[in-house]
Motif scaffolding. Structure first.
Motif, PDB file in Angstrom:
ATOM      1  N   ILE A   1       1.827  36.340   0.363  1.00 37.06           N
ATOM      2  CA  ILE A   1       1.138  35.082   0.668  1.00 37.06           C
ATOM      3  C   ILE A   1       2.132  33.942   0.459  1.00 37.06           C
ATOM      4  CG2 ILE A   1      -0.801  33.546   0.144  1.00 37.06           C
ATOM      5  CD1 ILE A   1      -1.795  36.278   1.001  1.00 37.06           C
ATOM      6  N   VAL A   2       2.309  33.116   1.490  1.00 35.77           N
ATOM      7  CA  VAL A   2       3.146  31.921   1.352  1.00 35.77           C
ATOM      8  C   VAL A   2       2.256  30.688   1.477  1.00 35.77           C
ATOM      9  CG1 VAL A   2       5.184  33.079   2.311  1.00 35.77           C
ATOM     10  CG2 VAL A   2       3.707  31.699   3.817  1.00 35.77           C
ATOM     11  N   ASP A   3       2.798  29.543   1.052  1.00 35.33           N
ATOM     12  CA  ASP A   3       2.026  28.306   1.160  1.00 35.33           C
ATOM     13  C   ASP A   3       2.270  27.629   2.509  1.00 35.33           C
ATOM     14  OD1 ASP A   3       4.442  26.859   1.008  1.00 35.33           O
ATOM     15  OD2 ASP A   3       4.202  26.402  -1.112  1.00 35.33           O
ATOM     16  N   GLU A   4       1.778  26.424   2.661  1.00 37.66           N
ATOM     17  CA  GLU A   4       1.877  25.718   3.947  1.00 37.66           C
ATOM     18  C   GLU A   4       3.314  25.342   4.279  1.00 37.66           C
ATOM     19  OE1 GLU A   4       1.720  23.974   1.244  1.00 37.66           O
ATOM     20  OE2 GLU A   4       3.183  22.474   1.874  1.00 37.66           O
ATOM     21  N   SER A   5       4.206  25.393   3.301  1.00 37.64           N
ATOM     22  CA  SER A   5       5.625  25.103   3.537  1.00 37.64           C
ATOM     23  C   SER A   5       6.463  26.367   3.629  1.00 37.64           C
ATOM     24  CB  SER A   5       6.172  24.219   2.398  1.00 37.64           C
ATOM     25  OG  SER A   5       5.602  22.923   2.457  1.00 37.64           O
ATOM     26  N   GLY A   6       5.824  27.528   3.610  1.00 36.12           N
ATOM     27  CA  GLY A   6       6.544  28.788   3.766  1.00 36.12           C
ATOM     28  C   GLY A   6       7.054  29.393   2.474  1.00 36.12           C
ATOM     29  N   HIS A   7       6.770  28.757   1.348  1.00 38.78           N
ATOM     30  CA  HIS A   7       7.269  29.276   0.072  1.00 38.78           C
ATOM     31  C   HIS A   7       6.307  30.318  -0.501  1.00 38.78           C
ATOM     32  CE1 HIS A   7      10.557  26.549   0.052  1.00 38.78           C
ATOM     33  NE2 HIS A   7       9.837  25.464  -0.058  1.00 38.78           N
ATOM     34  N   LEU A   8       6.886  31.360  -1.112  1.00 37.91           N
ATOM     35  CA  LEU A   8       6.086  32.465  -1.649  1.00 37.91           C
ATOM     36  C   LEU A   8       5.145  32.004  -2.757  1.00 37.91           C
ATOM     37  CD1 LEU A   8       5.769  35.549  -1.369  1.00 37.91           C
ATOM     38  CD2 LEU A   8       7.495  35.802  -3.167  1.00 37.91           C
ATOM     39  N   VAL A   9       3.901  32.446  -2.689  1.00 31.83           N
ATOM     40  CA  VAL A   9       2.928  32.158  -3.746  1.00 31.83           C
ATOM     41  C   VAL A   9       2.569  33.448  -4.489  1.00 31.83           C
ATOM     42  CG1 VAL A   9       0.620  31.277  -4.290  1.00 31.83           C
ATOM     43  CG2 VAL A   9       1.971  30.201  -2.476  1.00 31.83           C
TER      44      VAL A   9
ATOM     45  N   THR B   1       0.830  -1.206   0.000  1.00 30.93           N
ATOM     46  CA  THR B   1       0.000   0.000   0.000  1.00 30.93           C
ATOM     47  C   THR B   1       0.863   1.253   0.000  1.00 30.93           C
ATOM     48  OG1 THR B   1      -0.063   0.075   2.403  1.00 30.93           O
ATOM     49  CG2 THR B   1      -1.799  -1.169   1.310  1.00 30.93           C
ATOM     50  N   SER B   2       0.330   2.257  -0.638  1.00 26.51           N
ATOM     51  CA  SER B   2       0.984   3.566  -0.627  1.00 26.51           C
ATOM     52  C   SER B   2       0.541   4.301   0.627  1.00 26.51           C
ATOM     53  CB  SER B   2       0.556   4.366  -1.852  1.00 26.51           C
ATOM     54  OG  SER B   2       0.908   5.723  -1.690  1.00 26.51           O
ATOM     55  N   ASN B   3       1.487   4.947   1.313  1.00 25.91           N
ATOM     56  CA  ASN B   3       1.087   5.776   2.444  1.00 25.91           C
ATOM     57  C   ASN B   3       1.580   7.200   2.250  1.00 25.91           C
ATOM     58  OD1 ASN B   3       3.723   5.191   2.759  1.00 25.91           O
ATOM     59  ND2 ASN B   3       3.639   4.975   4.976  1.00 25.91           N
ATOM     60  N   MET B   4       1.393   7.696   1.032  1.00 26.54           N
ATOM     61  CA  MET B   4       1.792   9.075   0.742  1.00 26.54           C
ATOM     62  C   MET B   4       0.991  10.003   1.655  1.00 26.54           C
ATOM     63  SD  MET B   4       4.237   9.674  -1.278  1.00 26.54           S
ATOM     64  CE  MET B   4       4.091   7.984  -1.854  1.00 26.54           C
ATOM     65  N   TYR B   5       1.594  11.104   1.957  1.00 30.17           N
ATOM     66  CA  TYR B   5       1.040  12.062   2.897  1.00 30.17           C
ATOM     67  C   TYR B   5       0.385  13.178   2.066  1.00 30.17           C
ATOM     68  CZ  TYR B   5       1.451  15.237   6.971  1.00 30.17           C
ATOM     69  OH  TYR B   5       1.235  16.097   8.001  1.00 30.17           O
ATOM     70  N   THR B   6      -0.912  13.380   2.214  1.00 21.56           N
ATOM     71  CA  THR B   6      -1.628  14.360   1.375  1.00 21.56           C
ATOM     72  C   THR B   6      -1.763  15.706   2.084  1.00 21.56           C
ATOM     73  OG1 THR B   6      -2.880  12.608   0.307  1.00 21.56           O
ATOM     74  CG2 THR B   6      -3.758  14.838   0.130  1.00 21.56           C
ATOM     75  N   ILE B   7      -1.417  16.748   1.377  1.00 21.93           N
ATOM     76  CA  ILE B   7      -1.335  18.106   1.920  1.00 21.93           C
ATOM     77  C   ILE B   7      -2.299  19.021   1.175  1.00 21.93           C
ATOM     78  CG2 ILE B   7       0.239  20.099   2.129  1.00 21.93           C
ATOM     79  CD1 ILE B   7       1.048  17.824   3.916  1.00 21.93           C
ATOM     80  N   GLN B   8      -2.938  19.932   1.890  1.00 26.98           N
ATOM     81  CA  GLN B   8      -3.725  20.978   1.249  1.00 26.98           C
ATOM     82  C   GLN B   8      -2.888  22.251   1.195  1.00 26.98           C
ATOM     83  OE1 GLN B   8      -6.877  20.380  -0.007  1.00 26.98           O
ATOM     84  NE2 GLN B   8      -6.382  18.284   0.583  1.00 26.98           N
ATOM     85  N   ARG B   9      -2.826  22.868   0.029  1.00 27.73           N
ATOM     86  CA  ARG B   9      -2.008  24.076  -0.177  1.00 27.73           C
ATOM     87  C   ARG B   9      -2.869  25.165  -0.795  1.00 27.73           C
ATOM     88  NH1 ARG B   9       3.459  22.948  -3.224  1.00 27.73           N
ATOM     89  NH2 ARG B   9       3.915  22.275  -1.111  1.00 27.73           N
ATOM     90  N   ILE B  10      -2.657  26.401  -0.391  1.00 29.26           N
ATOM     91  CA  ILE B  10      -3.398  27.513  -0.992  1.00 29.26           C
ATOM     92  C   ILE B  10      -3.070  27.589  -2.477  1.00 29.26           C
ATOM     93  CG2 ILE B  10      -1.639  29.279  -0.505  1.00 29.26           C
ATOM     94  CD1 ILE B  10      -4.024  31.192   0.114  1.00 29.26           C
ATOM     95  N   SER B  11      -4.103  27.849  -3.290  1.00 31.74           N
ATOM     96  CA  SER B  11      -3.899  27.948  -4.737  1.00 31.74           C
ATOM     97  C   SER B  11      -3.451  29.355  -5.105  1.00 31.74           C
ATOM     98  CB  SER B  11      -5.195  27.624  -5.476  1.00 31.74           C
ATOM     99  OG  SER B  11      -6.153  28.634  -5.216  1.00 31.74           O
ATOM    100  N   ASP B  12      -2.854  29.456  -6.281  1.00 33.07           N
ATOM    101  CA  ASP B  12      -2.451  30.732  -6.869  1.00 33.07           C
ATOM    102  C   ASP B  12      -3.668  31.678  -6.935  1.00 33.07           C
ATOM    103  OD1 ASP B  12      -1.704  32.761  -8.706  1.00 33.07           O
ATOM    104  OD2 ASP B  12      -1.582  31.373 -10.396  1.00 33.07           O
ATOM    105  N   ALA B  13      -4.804  31.165  -7.401  1.00 31.99           N
ATOM    106  CA  ALA B  13      -6.003  32.012  -7.566  1.00 31.99           C
ATOM    107  C   ALA B  13      -6.479  32.549  -6.213  1.00 31.99           C
ATOM    108  CB  ALA B  13      -7.119  31.207  -8.250  1.00 31.99           C
ATOM    109  N   ASP B  14      -6.514  31.684  -5.207  1.00 34.58           N
ATOM    110  CA  ASP B  14      -6.921  32.128  -3.873  1.00 34.58           C
ATOM    111  C   ASP B  14      -5.940  33.149  -3.311  1.00 34.58           C
ATOM    112  OD1 ASP B  14      -9.237  30.704  -3.710  1.00 34.58           O
ATOM    113  OD2 ASP B  14      -8.639  29.492  -1.985  1.00 34.58           O
ATOM    114  N   ALA B  15      -4.663  32.916  -3.519  1.00 33.17           N
ATOM    115  CA  ALA B  15      -3.642  33.814  -2.978  1.00 33.17           C
ATOM    116  C   ALA B  15      -3.845  35.232  -3.518  1.00 33.17           C
ATOM    117  CB  ALA B  15      -2.244  33.299  -3.331  1.00 33.17           C
ATOM    118  N   ARG B  16      -4.143  35.320  -4.811  1.00 38.98           N
ATOM    119  CA  ARG B  16      -4.345  36.645  -5.403  1.00 38.98           C
ATOM    120  C   ARG B  16      -5.630  37.290  -4.925  1.00 38.98           C
ATOM    121  NH1 ARG B  16      -4.482  35.798 -11.212  1.00 38.98           N
ATOM    122  NH2 ARG B  16      -4.313  33.550 -10.844  1.00 38.98           N
TER     123      ARG B  16
END
Lengths: 148, 148, 148, 148
Positions: free
Chosen positions: B38-46, B2-17
């Motif tokens: 506006i940065v994403d959940e990992s701190g990177h600029l959006v 089984t895959s146990n990838m970790y799923t993340i929700q991130r703010i979209s470009d459209a929402d950020a604007r």
């Protein structure tokens, strides 16, 4: 001819991972995913785990806590009282390129009274970080019949 | 297996604007040109906007506020009280390569209780910065029926 | 109103450690202690192991290799050819605060064609580093029926 | 009394966003999500957009391309030829704290022959980055009946 080489005791890779396992078990028990770093007696990283959900900004803080505990041979929270304004250690947090911290959650790992490494934990409250770091340090002490 | 990838929700470009638009409308209303990041959940600029007349030195501060709010999952001004001398978080501002700040004006953006990004605002007084960041955060919360 | 949050796949803590185990087994087999780093899809550290005897200066290099492979979504050694003088990527190694590297030993980890993290290995020759990183990447691909 | 103040032409917030829109439309058309940065005539960030799926490591590179194009008043790719070993500009990529780059994708924005800002694009191939930056620059030139 006698050797006058200086012999160093350093935490092993295997021990570092076992300490992380013990700390992570505690973190799971209290329900707080953590960043857990183990550095050696020279402050260099030996092992690291970011549990799913731990904060990214606390990665560097966990590393800083471990570095500080290894370098000072003191628990990070025990350094804090002498660094408030008016005390002799005021400003020490600015040293080491911003990698020196007195936030609770960094604890040296010693055998006998020789520091061979340190654990640093960050992502929860400072109380939670300290609890998880202590669990790792206690495991190491028990394994080596050492202390502090 | 089984895959146990970790799923993340991130703010979209459209929402950020859209969040920047809402914050900028507030800044215009109070008459204070702002830097808005506006940065994403990992701190990177959006997304980023410097309104005409905003201070250049506050560009980095807006980025730091957003990074800190995303990384700690707390409003920057709520972190400040525990960082004064004698409190457990004293000295935390020195970490993260000088990009950690407790100046008001950084607020996480969440859906449910999951932080998907953050807004950071800087160029006015901290009160003005907080007001404008809150306008952006409120817009985001309303759009997503989220909170905080 | 509809939510348009952006969903991301990220390597899990458990997978990161399993990839390190596979890479370390390869390193043991070829007799070269290694620094092995796993970062997520945003370049943040997830897991790290320094095998006993690995070089301390290569800790940062392993981290840089993983960061570069995650950020570019390419194996670090595949970037090198376009960075020699006269080629379009000349000078790219100076970017990212000195954390961008084209040394062999960094490989993205993907499921399907989505990069969810990366492995970086350093302490041996670049050939040995690449071999060990590939062992980790192969393990991950097999576990997830992915590729690259 | 005469004023001898020095008057500067600077790209506006509104123009910066319009240039990003034009560049992003081109990026969408060629199917490559991009990081797009606009800096002013002083190299300071005015506006930024990371399209969903653009590489995080290219955020800094887009900023560096815009900074370099604004500071040199040249397209970044036109600087590259004089920076190869043996040429007078060899090593210039190490300057500006690692924020100077000759990678294609940075283009100054001018009215008449006065540089008022620059665009920097990064996440695709250097050819794709250049194409998208040029779309932004062309839009700006058309809007202002200006040129290179």
């Amino acid at each position: 001819m006698t050797s006058n080489m200086y012999t160093i005791q350093r935490i092993s890779d295997a021990d570092a991972r076992a300490v992380i396992d013990a700390a992570a078990a505690c973190a799971t028990q209290i329900g707080v995913p953590q960043n857990i770093a183990i550095v050696d007696e020279s402050g260099h990283l030996v092992a690291f785990r970011r549990m799913d959900g731990a904060k990214f900004i606390s990665i560097e803080i966990a590393l800083a806590k471990a570095l500080t505990a290894s370098g000072t041979r003191k628990a990070t929270r025990d350094i804090a009282p002498v660094t408030i304004p008016g005390e002799p250690g005021f400003g020490i947090q600015n040293l080491a390129g911003g990698r020196f911290t007195t936030l609770a959650g960094g604890i040296p790992l010693a055998t006998g009274n020789v520091v061979v490494g340190a654990i640093g934990v960050s992502s929860g409250s400072t109380h939670e970080d300290q609890t998880v770091a202590q669990a790792g340090a206690d495991f190491f002490a028990a394994r080596h019949h050492g202390q502090r």
